[in-house]
Motif scaffolding. Structure first.
Motif, mmCIF file in Angstrom:
data_model
loop_
_atom_site.group_PDB
_atom_site.id
_atom_site.type_symbol
_atom_site.label_atom_id
_atom_site.label_comp_id
_atom_site.label_asym_id
_atom_site.label_seq_id
_atom_site.Cartn_x
_atom_site.Cartn_y
_atom_site.Cartn_z
ATOM 1 N N THR A 303 2.248 8.891 -4.430
ATOM 2 C CA THR A 303 3.428 9.621 -3.964
ATOM 3 C C THR A 303 4.519 8.698 -3.432
ATOM 4 O OG1 THR A 303 2.382 9.921 -1.797
ATOM 5 C CG2 THR A 303 2.085 11.684 -3.410
ATOM 6 N N CYS A 304 4.185 7.442 -3.183
ATOM 7 C CA CYS A 304 5.178 6.459 -2.733
ATOM 8 C C CYS A 304 5.812 5.787 -3.947
ATOM 9 C CB CYS A 304 4.522 5.420 -1.830
ATOM 10 S SG CYS A 304 5.588 4.047 -1.357
ATOM 11 N N SER A 307 4.488 2.406 -4.837
ATOM 12 C CA SER A 307 3.168 2.346 -5.464
ATOM 13 C C SER A 307 3.300 2.298 -6.980
ATOM 14 C CB SER A 307 2.322 3.563 -5.052
ATOM 15 O OG SER A 307 2.054 3.559 -3.672
ATOM 16 N N ASP A 361 1.859 1.223 4.762
ATOM 17 C CA ASP A 361 1.132 2.432 5.176
ATOM 18 C C ASP A 361 1.164 3.485 4.077
ATOM 19 O OD1 ASP A 361 0.361 1.454 7.640
ATOM 20 O OD2 ASP A 361 2.061 2.337 8.733
ATOM 21 N N GLU A 362 2.333 3.700 3.482
ATOM 22 C CA GLU A 362 2.454 4.689 2.403
ATOM 23 C C GLU A 362 1.629 4.277 1.186
ATOM 24 O OE1 GLU A 362 6.493 5.682 1.398
ATOM 25 O OE2 GLU A 362 7.158 5.362 3.460
ATOM 26 N N ASP A 366 -1.846 6.065 -0.671
ATOM 27 C CA ASP A 366 -2.026 6.330 -2.107
ATOM 28 C C ASP A 366 -3.308 5.696 -2.626
ATOM 29 O OD1 ASP A 366 0.315 7.747 -2.121
ATOM 30 O OD2 ASP A 366 1.501 6.222 -3.164
#
Length: 379
Positions: A303-304, A307, A361-362, A366
């Motif tokens: 979702t990032c 990523s 963190d994001e 994931d």
């Protein structure tokens, strides 16, 4: 933080270097962590299990490009090198087995293979542990080389009882030859998250120099939720060091200018994080093949935006946004967080710290979802 790779300890070491104005040491540490320079030797008979072990350590399956082949095309005494496709300076070396002949001179064998140049040596076997291998182990220990480990590679035909019998027999050989507190790690090459491989990583982290332990951690594939968490903590230490250098680059902070200067190192760190967490398309597709899952299902868990792809534009956008939001951070908090040399350049330091910590963190979130789905824990 009490993880096995001691990122808190590394962070304290970096802080001491900053406070002592040894910025070159911090720069070297950042480069070492970004490059992941480490060499591991896998010693033993060449067969399916050994090839699978070498491949799994690099996140590869038997049919992936660059995978170690089985049977091996190399001559018995030849050393074969296998770089990690995502981390080229992380290399595994396929070393021939220890001869079973008698008499045997471990010094000559070690000298011929230059065994002490490797950061760690896995002495693998699939059936019986040979006494000459123990002689090599004892010789390495006498030379203060602690990073040598006995690894019993398990085949798909091995039962739990069969494996314990093999381990017991190996421990008897080690005890009979005077090895104190002997250990034999059971490793299933195709599924490293099972059996003793996590315990082997714990011992490696204790025995390797700290920078090498972190480099290994960042280069290994993300195979368990625990390992993903440890990777995140290692990146936090790297981010702090990079942010400290960022602050030192801008003695006179100018709004938004520092972000443009720092974006290159930020892109390098986040690209490293994407590859280390196995979030790039190729890694996700490879994991899906290995676990018999649909790649599209795993990809949707990302979702990032970072990523999926780390771009300079997205990194600059985040850095600029962080600088604009700095007014919400208390001056006391900044004073506590910043190294002394960077306090005159708080905007650059804090923007880097907030941006990279938030991004990692994001991305970690994931990776945790993908690993859970791959292990069947996300249902």
């Amino acid at each position: 933080m009490a993880d096995v790779f001691r990122s808190l300890s590394l962070l304290e070491t970096l802080k001491e270097s900053i406070e002592s104005n040894k910025l070159s040491d911090v720069k070297d540490a950042v480069e070492d962590l970004l490059i992941s320079r480490i060499n591991l030797a896998v010693l033993g008979d060449r067969g399916d299990e050994k090839a699978s072990f070498i491949n799994s350590l690099r996140g590869l399956g038997p049919d992936d490009e660059g995978a170690a082949p089985s049977p091996s095309p190399f001559a018995l005494e030849e050393v074969a090198g296998y770089p990690n496709p995502k981390h080229p300076d992380f290399r595994l070396w396929d070393l021939p087995p220890v001869p079973t002949t008698s008499p045997f001179e471990p010094e000559g064998y070690m000298s011929r293979l230059k065994l002490l140049r490797y950061n760690a040596v896995f002495m693998t076997f699939t059936q019986k542990l040979q006494p000459n291998s123990v002689e090599v182990f004892l010789e390495a220990r006498s030379l203060q080389r602690q990073t040598v480990y006995f690894v019993l590679l398990c085949s798909v035909k091995d039962t739990e009882k069969n494996l314990e019998d093999k381990r017991k027999a190996a421990l008897e050989v080690l005890n009979s030859q005077g090895v104190k507190q002997p250990k034999v790690f059971l490793v299933r090459p195709s599924t490293l998250e099972k059996l003793d491989f996590p315990d082997l990583l714990v011992d490696l982290s204790k025995d390797l120099p700290e920078i090498r332990a972190h480099a290994l951690l960042l280069a290994l594939p993300a195979i368990t939720p625990t390992l993903v968490t440890q990777k995140k903590e290692a990146f936090k230490a790297l981010i702090w060091a990079a942010a400290s250098l960022s602050g030192g680059m801008s003695a006179i902070p100018v709004p938004l200018v520092a972000s443009m200067v720092d974006s290159s190192i930020a892109v390098r760190i986040l690209t490293k994080a994407q590859l280390s967490l196995c979030l790039d398309d190729e890694s996700v597709e490879r994991l899906a093949r290995q676990r018999n899952l649909e790649a599209a299902v795993l990809k949707r868990l990302r979702t990032c935006a970072l990523s999926v792809e780390v771009t300079k534009g997205e990194v600059k956008r985040r850095l600029a946004a962080a600088e604009k939001e700095l007014s919400t951070v208390s001056s006391k908090l900044l004073e506590m967080a910043m190294p002394r040399h960077a306090r005159s350049a708080g905007r650059s330091f804090t923007a880097m710290l907030q941006t990279l910590n938030g991004a990692v963190d994001e991305m970690t979130a994931d990776a945790e979802k993908i690993v859970a789905a791959a292990l069947g824990e996300g249902k």
